[in-house]
Design a protein around this motif. Structure first.
Motif, PDB file in Angstrom:
ATOM      1  N   ASN A  31      35.982  32.594  19.410  1.00  0.00           N
ATOM      2  CA  ASN A  31      36.881  31.449  19.529  1.00  0.00           C
ATOM      3  C   ASN A  31      37.689  31.264  18.241  1.00  0.00           C
ATOM      4  OD1 ASN A  31      37.873  28.702  19.415  1.00  0.00           O
ATOM      5  ND2 ASN A  31      36.633  28.313  21.221  1.00  0.00           N
ATOM      6  N   PRO A  32      39.014  31.392  18.313  1.00  0.00           N
ATOM      7  CA  PRO A  32      39.830  31.280  17.095  1.00  0.00           C
ATOM      8  C   PRO A  32      39.811  29.878  16.488  1.00  0.00           C
ATOM      9  CG  PRO A  32      41.234  31.465  19.035  1.00  0.00           C
ATOM     10  CD  PRO A  32      39.815  31.689  19.501  1.00  0.00           C
ATOM     11  N   ASN A  35      36.479  29.844  14.579  1.00  0.00           N
ATOM     12  CA  ASN A  35      36.505  30.787  13.467  1.00  0.00           C
ATOM     13  C   ASN A  35      37.554  30.444  12.414  1.00  0.00           C
ATOM     14  OD1 ASN A  35      34.305  32.401  14.204  1.00  0.00           O
ATOM     15  ND2 ASN A  35      35.559  33.426  15.729  1.00  0.00           N
ATOM     16  N   ALA A  36      38.428  29.497  12.687  1.00  0.00           N
ATOM     17  CA  ALA A  36      39.370  29.032  11.665  1.00  0.00           C
ATOM     18  C   ALA A  36      38.637  28.247  10.575  1.00  0.00           C
ATOM     19  CB  ALA A  36      40.468  28.171  12.297  1.00  0.00           C
ATOM     20  N   ASN A  41      33.035  30.732  10.612  1.00  0.00           N
ATOM     21  CA  ASN A  41      33.356  32.157  10.684  1.00  0.00           C
ATOM     22  C   ASN A  41      32.311  32.981   9.916  1.00  0.00           C
ATOM     23  OD1 ASN A  41      35.068  34.362  11.481  1.00  0.00           O
ATOM     24  ND2 ASN A  41      35.794  34.430   9.379  1.00  0.00           N
TER      25      ASN A  41
END
Length: 119
Positions: A31-32, A35-36, A41
């Motif tokens: 999932n971006p 993970n941002a 992350n």
């Protein structure tokens, strides 16, 4: 199924739970939005996906009344230091909602209600 069946039994037991966890962890780890967050992350890359899936399956089985004993850290100890924001929490819940419906409905509903005790 007897009226006294545990949530674990109603979810279909370890194999059904593991199937949902497999899908869910694949979503979460990629999932971006999650993970941002650099701390999330980093945490996602400290463990192998199969090991992470094992611990989550073990925890879900234990938490829903199954015979498994959870051997990992508490949810608070695992997540408090990650500084998870409300938007990240909502992205996590969206991933949960997108998993197969049959096995996860009751568990994820209870997870939503317990957010503050988890992180």
């Amino acid at each position: 199924m007897p009226a006294s069946a545990t949530l674990y039994d109603r979810l279909g037991g370890v194999y059904a739970i593991a199937t949902v966890v497999d899908d869910f962890i694949d979503r979460v780890m990629a999932n971006p939005i999650l993970n941002a967050n650099p701390k999330v992350n980093e945490a996602h890359h400290k463990v192998t996906p199969p090991g992470f899936k094992y611990l989550v399956t073990e925890m879900v089985c234990w938490a829903t009344g199954g015979p498994q004993k959870y051997s990992g850290k508490s949810m608070y100890d695992s997540h408090a230091h990650l500084d998870i924001t409300e938007s990240e929490w909502q992205a996590f819940l969206k991933d949960a909602r997108e998993c197969p419906r049959k096995s996860r409905a009751n568990y994820w509903r209870s997870l939503t209600a317990r957010r503050r005790t988890l992180c």
